[in-house]
Scaffold this motif. Structure first.
Motif, PDB file in Angstrom:
ATOM      1  N   ALA A 136       0.847  -1.189   0.000  1.00 39.90           N
ATOM      2  CA  ALA A 136       0.000   0.000   0.000  1.00 39.90           C
ATOM      3  C   ALA A 136       0.882   1.238   0.000  1.00 39.90           C
ATOM      4  O   ALA A 136       1.956   1.253   0.624  1.00 39.90           O
ATOM      5  N   TRP A 137       0.393   2.289  -0.666  1.00 42.38           N
ATOM      6  CA  TRP A 137       1.217   3.468  -0.881  1.00 42.38           C
ATOM      7  C   TRP A 137       0.416   4.745  -0.686  1.00 42.38           C
ATOM      8  O   TRP A 137      -0.786   4.791  -0.984  1.00 42.38           O
ATOM      9  N   ARG A 144       2.513   1.591   6.230  1.00 43.08           N
ATOM     10  CA  ARG A 144       2.395   0.534   7.226  1.00 43.08           C
ATOM     11  C   ARG A 144       1.467   1.023   8.326  1.00 43.08           C
ATOM     12  O   ARG A 144       1.471   2.198   8.694  1.00 43.08           O
ATOM     13  N   VAL A 145       0.662   0.091   8.848  1.00 47.32           N
ATOM     14  CA  VAL A 145      -0.205   0.421   9.969  1.00 47.32           C
ATOM     15  C   VAL A 145       0.653   0.756  11.189  1.00 47.32           C
ATOM     16  O   VAL A 145       1.856   0.476  11.232  1.00 47.32           O
ATOM     17  N   ALA A 196      -8.079   4.589   4.984  1.00 47.08           N
ATOM     18  CA  ALA A 196      -6.769   4.989   4.470  1.00 47.08           C
ATOM     19  C   ALA A 196      -5.867   5.458   5.607  1.00 47.08           C
ATOM     20  O   ALA A 196      -4.661   5.185   5.613  1.00 47.08           O
ATOM     21  N   TYR A 197      -6.439   6.138   6.584  1.00 52.75           N
ATOM     22  CA  TYR A 197      -5.662   6.635   7.717  1.00 52.75           C
ATOM     23  C   TYR A 197      -5.224   5.496   8.634  1.00 52.75           C
ATOM     24  O   TYR A 197      -4.167   5.593   9.268  1.00 52.75           O
ATOM     25  N   VAL A 198      -6.022   4.438   8.731  1.00 53.28           N
ATOM     26  CA  VAL A 198      -5.556   3.249   9.458  1.00 53.28           C
ATOM     27  C   VAL A 198      -4.337   2.665   8.747  1.00 53.28           C
ATOM     28  O   VAL A 198      -3.332   2.319   9.375  1.00 53.28           O
ATOM     29  N   ALA A 199      -4.419   2.565   7.429  1.00 53.75           N
ATOM     30  CA  ALA A 199      -3.290   2.037   6.653  1.00 53.75           C
ATOM     31  C   ALA A 199      -2.037   2.888   6.832  1.00 53.75           C
ATOM     32  O   ALA A 199      -0.916   2.368   6.828  1.00 53.75           O
ATOM     33  N   ALA A 200      -2.228   4.190   6.985  1.00 54.03           N
ATOM     34  CA  ALA A 200      -1.098   5.111   7.128  1.00 54.03           C
ATOM     35  C   ALA A 200      -0.595   5.222   8.558  1.00 54.03           C
ATOM     36  O   ALA A 200       0.380   5.941   8.808  1.00 54.03           O
TER      37      ALA A 200
END
Length: 261
Positions: A136-137, A144-145, A196-200
């Motif tokens: 994920a980018w 990364r979470v 998306a913010y969880v992923a970031a």
């Protein structure tokens, strides 16, 4: 971002093209003509126009794929194993109130699994992307979470029912259980950006009880490719359940247990 597939490039191009019109309309939000779909749930001309732009771009590039969009009828494609799942404007209420927190969400499903996703926040020019097996980018930065392992230090996001929509008692019970044990809960109004913010790593987890597939589809692959865990608030598949929980690995189990048990 690592080398994107042709499908992902098509999705990014469609998101950027639709964003140009949305940004123009957002600058004149007070002049938008708005029609009411239901209490507290509005759709603007900008929303419908953005979906038309995205659909034209995607279907021109992949005419055999199926389609699911928030503002138009679903279609089964000549290739029944693939379909686009699109929310042209996630965070419509924010958009219509002049709040700069909304996004375009585009996902590609193959044989019941989301294999590519794009969530684009044009106001901040943040393009969240992911493809199965390719990470994920955020623009050109790998995602990364978060690494938090203690509930007390975690910041969570959720959606809350409004104007008689959804299960208010369950949502209030969720908050009463979680708020005393964590660093805080945010309700920002865009499920796509919450994921998306969880992923970031900006949020440690997110949940929502009443949610549509187009709100979360792109986020599913983005969270998973960033190392997050994700599921429904039931035994059903997350794309069919109408609910979602996602978090980093240490917090997924405790968050799910707290909300469901």
């Amino acid at each position: 971002m690592s080398t994107a597939s042709p499908n992902l490039n098509v999705m990014i191009k469609a998101a950027r093209k639709a964003a140009r019109g949305l940004v123009r309309d957002f600058g004149e939000v007070e002049n938008l003509q708005v029609s009411m779909k239901s209490a507290g749930d509005f759709v603007s001309r900008a929303d419908i126009k953005a979906e038309q732009v995205i659909r034209e771009e995607l279907m021109e590039a992949r005419p055999n794929y199926g389609w699911v969009g928030e503002e138009s009828a679903a279609e089964v494609g000549k290739d029944p194993t693939r379909r686009w799942i699109v929310d042209p404007l996630d965070g419509t209420s924010n958009f219509l109130h002049g709040l700069p927190h909304w996004a375009i969400s585009i996902a590609l499903e193959h044989k019941g699994e989301i294999v590519a996703g794009v969530i684009y926040d044009p106001i901040k020019d943040e393009m969240f992307t992911a493809e199965k097996g390719n990470g994920a980018w955020l623009n050109d930065r790998r995602l990364r979470v978060s690494g938090r392992r203690e509930m007390i230090g975690c910041l969570f996001a959720t959606g809350l029912p409004f104007a008689g929509k959804g299960d208010l008692p369950s949502s209030l019970r969720d908050l009463s259980r979680l708020l005393p044990q964590c660093s805080g809960v945010r309700r920002m109004g865009s499920a796509a950006l919450d994921m998306a913010y969880v992923a970031a790593g900006r949020y440690d987890g997110y949940w929502e009880r009443s949610i549509n597939v187009w709100d979360i589809a792109a986020g599913v692959v983005i969270v998973r490719e960033a190392g997050g865990f994700l599921g429904a608030m039931s035994d059903a598949d997350v794309l069919e359940a109408g609910s979602v929980i996602c978090a980093n690995e240490p917090m997924y189990g405790p968050l799910r247990k707290l909300l469901i048990d």
